[in-house]
Design a protein around this motif. Structure first.
Motif, PDB file in Angstrom:
ATOM      1  N   GLY A 139      13.378  17.981  16.849  1.00 32.73           N
ATOM      2  CA  GLY A 139      14.368  18.294  17.335  1.00 32.73           C
ATOM      3  C   GLY A 139      14.718  19.086  17.642  1.00 32.73           C
ATOM      4  N   SER A 140      14.507  19.926  18.935  1.00 33.24           N
ATOM      5  CA  SER A 140      14.903  21.201  19.146  1.00 33.24           C
ATOM      6  C   SER A 140      15.624  22.304  19.740  1.00 33.24           C
ATOM      7  CB  SER A 140      13.410  21.801  19.553  1.00 33.24           C
ATOM      8  OG  SER A 140      12.228  21.660  19.703  1.00 33.24           O
ATOM      9  N   GLY A 188      17.823  22.952  14.779  1.00 36.45           N
ATOM     10  CA  GLY A 188      15.674  22.716  15.169  1.00 36.45           C
ATOM     11  C   GLY A 188      16.121  24.257  15.205  1.00 36.45           C
ATOM     12  N   ILE A 248      12.738  16.514  25.580  1.00 43.11           N
ATOM     13  CA  ILE A 248      13.349  17.337  26.452  1.00 43.11           C
ATOM     14  C   ILE A 248      12.620  18.416  26.442  1.00 43.11           C
ATOM     15  CG2 ILE A 248      14.923  18.469  27.374  1.00 43.11           C
ATOM     16  CD1 ILE A 248      17.214  17.810  25.537  1.00 43.11           C
ATOM     17  N   ALA A 296      16.147  15.519  14.756  1.00 44.05           N
ATOM     18  CA  ALA A 296      16.165  14.429  16.023  1.00 44.05           C
ATOM     19  C   ALA A 296      17.606  14.028  16.148  1.00 44.05           C
ATOM     20  CB  ALA A 296      14.775  14.191  16.193  1.00 44.05           C
ATOM     21  N   ALA A 308      23.774  14.553  17.812  1.00 41.41           N
ATOM     22  CA  ALA A 308      25.557  15.460  16.465  1.00 41.41           C
ATOM     23  C   ALA A 308      26.879  14.460  16.831  1.00 41.41           C
ATOM     24  CB  ALA A 308      24.932  17.127  16.761  1.00 41.41           C
ATOM     25  N   ASN A 343      21.270   6.745  15.730  1.00 44.65           N
ATOM     26  CA  ASN A 343      20.688   8.003  14.604  1.00 44.65           C
ATOM     27  C   ASN A 343      19.189   6.638  13.952  1.00 44.65           C
ATOM     28  OD1 ASN A 343      21.283  10.364  16.244  1.00 44.65           O
ATOM     29  ND2 ASN A 343      22.277  11.287  14.437  1.00 44.65           N
ATOM     30  N   ILE A 393      16.183   6.515  16.191  1.00 44.66           N
ATOM     31  CA  ILE A 393      15.406   7.776  16.695  1.00 44.66           C
ATOM     32  C   ILE A 393      15.087   7.966  15.535  1.00 44.66           C
ATOM     33  CG2 ILE A 393      16.163   9.684  16.722  1.00 44.66           C
ATOM     34  CD1 ILE A 393      18.160   9.479  18.638  1.00 44.66           C
ATOM     35  N   VAL A 424      17.444  15.933   8.214  1.00 46.75           N
ATOM     36  CA  VAL A 424      18.632  16.785   8.441  1.00 46.75           C
ATOM     37  C   VAL A 424      19.762  15.638   9.589  1.00 46.75           C
ATOM     38  CG1 VAL A 424      19.794  19.240   9.526  1.00 46.75           C
ATOM     39  CG2 VAL A 424      17.508  18.951   8.274  1.00 46.75           C
ATOM     40  N   ALA A 425      19.195  14.620   9.783  1.00 48.45           N
ATOM     41  CA  ALA A 425      19.463  14.061  11.130  1.00 48.45           C
ATOM     42  C   ALA A 425      21.026  13.176  10.546  1.00 48.45           C
ATOM     43  CB  ALA A 425      18.909  13.688  11.503  1.00 48.45           C
ATOM     44  N   ASN A 426      21.884  13.079  10.692  1.00 43.27           N
ATOM     45  CA  ASN A 426      23.284  12.241   9.817  1.00 43.27           C
ATOM     46  C   ASN A 426      23.371  11.021   9.814  1.00 43.27           C
ATOM     47  OD1 ASN A 426      24.462  14.204   8.031  1.00 43.27           O
ATOM     48  ND2 ASN A 426      25.137  15.421  10.349  1.00 43.27           N
ATOM     49  N   MET A 439      23.109  11.640   7.001  1.00 43.95           N
ATOM     50  CA  MET A 439      21.700  12.535   6.654  1.00 43.95           C
ATOM     51  C   MET A 439      21.361  11.297   4.565  1.00 43.95           C
ATOM     52  SD  MET A 439      20.133  14.314   4.402  1.00 43.95           S
ATOM     53  CE  MET A 439      21.747  15.055   2.519  1.00 43.95           C
ATOM     54  N   HIS A 481      26.385  13.025   1.563  1.00 48.25           N
ATOM     55  CA  HIS A 481      26.854  14.369   2.330  1.00 48.25           C
ATOM     56  C   HIS A 481      27.628  13.932   3.769  1.00 48.25           C
ATOM     57  CE1 HIS A 481      26.652  17.670   4.749  1.00 48.25           C
ATOM     58  NE2 HIS A 481      26.073  16.682   5.745  1.00 48.25           N
ATOM     59  N   ALA A 538      29.624  22.774  16.721  1.00 45.01           N
ATOM     60  CA  ALA A 538      28.728  22.258  16.369  1.00 45.01           C
ATOM     61  C   ALA A 538      28.261  23.584  14.689  1.00 45.01           C
ATOM     62  CB  ALA A 538      27.458  21.839  17.430  1.00 45.01           C
ATOM     63  N   THR A 539      27.852  22.900  13.805  1.00 45.00           N
ATOM     64  CA  THR A 539      27.415  23.435  13.376  1.00 45.00           C
ATOM     65  C   THR A 539      25.517  23.781  12.665  1.00 45.00           C
ATOM     66  OG1 THR A 539      27.231  22.049  11.319  1.00 45.00           O
ATOM     67  CG2 THR A 539      29.374  23.179  11.817  1.00 45.00           C
ATOM     68  N   PRO A 589      24.021  25.349   7.629  1.00 45.43           N
ATOM     69  CA  PRO A 589      22.217  23.788   8.271  1.00 45.43           C
ATOM     70  C   PRO A 589      20.822  24.655   8.274  1.00 45.43           C
ATOM     71  CG  PRO A 589      24.438  23.374   9.436  1.00 45.43           C
ATOM     72  CD  PRO A 589      24.612  24.400   9.370  1.00 45.43           C
TER      73      PRO A 589
HETATM   74  P1  NAI Z   1      21.233  19.009  19.081  1.00 45.13           P
HETATM   75  O1  NAI Z   1      21.883  17.921  20.100  1.00 45.13           O
HETATM   76  O2  NAI Z   1      21.853  20.192  19.044  1.00 45.13           O
HETATM   77  O3  NAI Z   1      20.063  18.571  18.821  1.00 45.13           O
HETATM   78  C1  NAI Z   1      19.315  17.640  18.872  1.00 45.13           C
HETATM   79  C2  NAI Z   1      17.666  17.200  19.112  1.00 45.13           C
HETATM   80  O4  NAI Z   1      16.940  16.539  18.716  1.00 45.13           O
HETATM   81  C3  NAI Z   1      17.623  17.538  21.241  1.00 45.13           C
HETATM   82  O5  NAI Z   1      16.875  18.718  21.995  1.00 45.13           O
HETATM   83  C4  NAI Z   1      17.407  16.138  21.705  1.00 45.13           C
HETATM   84  O6  NAI Z   1      16.556  16.021  22.850  1.00 45.13           O
HETATM   85  C5  NAI Z   1      16.070  16.172  19.938  1.00 45.13           C
HETATM   86  N1  NAI Z   1      15.653  14.067  19.991  1.00 45.13           N
HETATM   87  C6  NAI Z   1      16.548  13.505  20.112  1.00 45.13           C
HETATM   88  N2  NAI Z   1      15.891  12.568  20.362  1.00 45.13           N
HETATM   89  C7  NAI Z   1      15.092  13.047  19.467  1.00 45.13           C
HETATM   90  C8  NAI Z   1      12.902  12.523  20.061  1.00 45.13           C
HETATM   91  N3  NAI Z   1      13.846  10.782  19.176  1.00 45.13           N
HETATM   92  N4  NAI Z   1      11.882  12.837  19.144  1.00 45.13           N
HETATM   93  C9  NAI Z   1      12.690  14.559  19.615  1.00 45.13           C
HETATM   94  N5  NAI Z   1      13.348  14.753  19.794  1.00 45.13           N
HETATM   95  C10 NAI Z   1      14.319  13.934  19.904  1.00 45.13           C
HETATM   96  O7  NAI Z   1      21.719  18.460  17.652  1.00 45.13           O
HETATM   97  P2  NAI Z   1      22.166  19.413  16.142  1.00 45.13           P
HETATM   98  O8  NAI Z   1      23.516  20.137  15.924  1.00 45.13           O
HETATM   99  O9  NAI Z   1      20.875  20.346  15.854  1.00 45.13           O
HETATM  100  O10 NAI Z   1      21.961  18.442  15.356  1.00 45.13           O
HETATM  101  C11 NAI Z   1      20.792  17.587  15.155  1.00 45.13           C
HETATM  102  C12 NAI Z   1      21.388  16.912  13.976  1.00 45.13           C
HETATM  103  O11 NAI Z   1      21.831  16.976  12.511  1.00 45.13           O
HETATM  104  C13 NAI Z   1      22.498  15.949  14.154  1.00 45.13           C
HETATM  105  O12 NAI Z   1      21.999  13.905  13.827  1.00 45.13           O
HETATM  106  C14 NAI Z   1      23.726  16.291  13.774  1.00 45.13           C
HETATM  107  O13 NAI Z   1      24.767  16.222  12.342  1.00 45.13           O
HETATM  108  C15 NAI Z   1      23.240  16.578  12.318  1.00 45.13           C
HETATM  109  N6  NAI Z   1      23.261  18.368  11.615  1.00 45.13           N
HETATM  110  C16 NAI Z   1      23.243  17.568   9.995  1.00 45.13           C
HETATM  111  C17 NAI Z   1      23.875  18.591   9.241  1.00 45.13           C
HETATM  112  C18 NAI Z   1      23.216  18.308   7.588  1.00 45.13           C
HETATM  113  O14 NAI Z   1      23.581  18.959   6.841  1.00 45.13           O
HETATM  114  N7  NAI Z   1      22.318  17.315   7.214  1.00 45.13           N
HETATM  115  C19 NAI Z   1      24.570  20.029   9.606  1.00 45.13           C
HETATM  116  C20 NAI Z   1      24.300  20.108  10.705  1.00 45.13           C
HETATM  117  C21 NAI Z   1      23.759  19.330  11.548  1.00 45.13           C
END
Ligand code: NAI
Length: 304
Positions: A6-7, A11, A32, A75, A78, A92, A95, A115-117, A119, A172, A220-221, A225
């Motif tokens: 997840g870049s 990421g 992507i 990945a 969000a 999620n 995924i 990290v994905a929620n 979480m 969380h 976003a945050t 994180p």
């Molecule tokens: P983002 O949308 O910027 O990035 C997510 C990336 O995952 C996208 O580039 C997407 O193409 C990629 N992706 C989707 N399916 C995939 C797969 N099967 N294989 C590889 N890559 C894949 O989202 P962001 O803001 O980076 O957040 C990512 C996740 O982290 C979300 O679920 C968000 O809710 C969660 N999060 C968790 C936190 C925590 O404290 N645990 C804090 C902030 C975000």
């Protein structure tokens, strides 16, 4: 080597921190086309100027995960303004399940930091799907909740952020549990600075709600994180035995079994090396148990 699946925002920010701190080689994976390669190139240019000779690779192919010591899973979808983390559960989980299968295939010796929620539930999905031992699969959420709680305390008590020792455990999510009884200003109880009744309820609420406010303001945050994950990675790579709040699989600790939830644990080269059980006030325990119940229901609704 640290791999990040997840870049996106979290990421890529994490990758930047890892390179800047010269922690390890970094591999970025995403679905992507071009995105992870582009991020890797950009980061390599930064590393060149900084004189940091780490390998930085980006790929759309999961085989790039081969040789990973740690795989971080960022990945997934969000949340958008108005959504809770639990609203992402089903999508999620799909995924994270498919990503976990790839990790088991290409990086069977690695540790996973989720990290994905939502979480805690996603940590459980990765644990079940990979079949990895419970020490090797854990999640980042408490570190972030703690950052937010620390910032609130520092501001409220008007002391340096460095002086705050605090802890946030539990889900969380809506039932995250700041632990006042174990928080202090460098060992001095919070009650010396401000009365319990004055702060407890409003600060618990503010800690829980502040993420939604950031999402509303900027979509976003990701800085805080990513920093939380980097701290956990350092604890593993340098075998620090750092006591950090992490989402870990419980088997009887805190009287709970069969879920992953935030608890203080010693983090070292093996991953979650020891879960530490702490005393809680009745209100804190109720909040912790409410989170555990939510998570139990969430994971039982998933077909894994
Ligand atoms: P983002 O949308 O910027 O990035 C997510 C990336 O995952 C996208 O580039 C997407 O193409 C990629 N992706 C989707 N399916 C995939 C797969 N099967 N294989 C590889 N890559 C894949 O989202 P962001 O803001 O980076 O957040 C990512 C996740 O982290 C979300 O679920 C968000 O809710 C969660 N999060 C968790 C936190 C925590 O404290 N645990 C804090 C902030 C975000």
């Amino acid at each position: 080597m640290i791999s990040i699946v997840g870049s996106g925002r979290v990421g890529s920010t994490l990758a930047m921190i890892l390179v800047q701190r010269n922690i390890d080689d970094v591999t970025l994976v995403d679905i992507i086309p071009g995105l992870p390669e582009g991020e890797a190139l950009d980061l390599s240019h930064m590393a060149a100027e900084l004189g940091i000779d780490r390998k930085i690779i980006g790929s759309n192919d999961y085989s790039a995960l081969k040789g990973s010591d740690i795989v971080v899973v960022t990945a997934g979808l969000a949340r958008k303004p108005g959504m809770t983390r639990m609203d992402l559960l089903t999508k999620n989980a799909g995924i994270v399940k498919s990503v976990s299968q790839e990790i088991a295939k290409y990086a069977s010796e690695s540790k996973i930091i989720m990290v994905a929620n939502p979480m805690d539930a996603m940590t459980y999905v990765a644990l079940r799907t990979t079949g990895f031992g419970k020490k090797r699969v854990f999640g980042m959420g408490g570190m972030l909740d703690l950052s937010r709680f620390k910032e609130l305390l520092a501001r409220k008590l008007n002391v340096s952020r460095m002086s705050i020792n605090a802890l946030v455990i539990g889900e969380h999510g809506e039932s995250m549990t700041p632990i006042f009884s174990n928080s202090s200003v460098n060992g001095i109880p919070l009650s010396k600075f401000v009365s319990q009744t004055q702060i407890v309820d409003e600060m618990v609420e503010e800690t829980r709600k502040i993420a939604a406010k950031v999402i509303e303001l900027k979509g976003a945050t990701f800085y805080a994180p990513a920093n939380g994950v980097a701290r956990m990675i350092e604890a593993v790579i340098y075998d620090k035995k750092a006591v950090l709040p992490v989402s870990a699989y419980l088997e009887g600790e805190y009287g709970i079994s069969g879920i992953c939830i935030g608890v203080p644990a010693s983090i070292g080269i093996e991953g979650v090396e020891k879960i530490i059980e702490i005393e809680m006030s009745q209100k804190e325990r109720e909040s912790f148990e409410r989170g555990a119940k939510t998570l139990k229901e969430a994971i039982s609704s998933l077909s894994l």
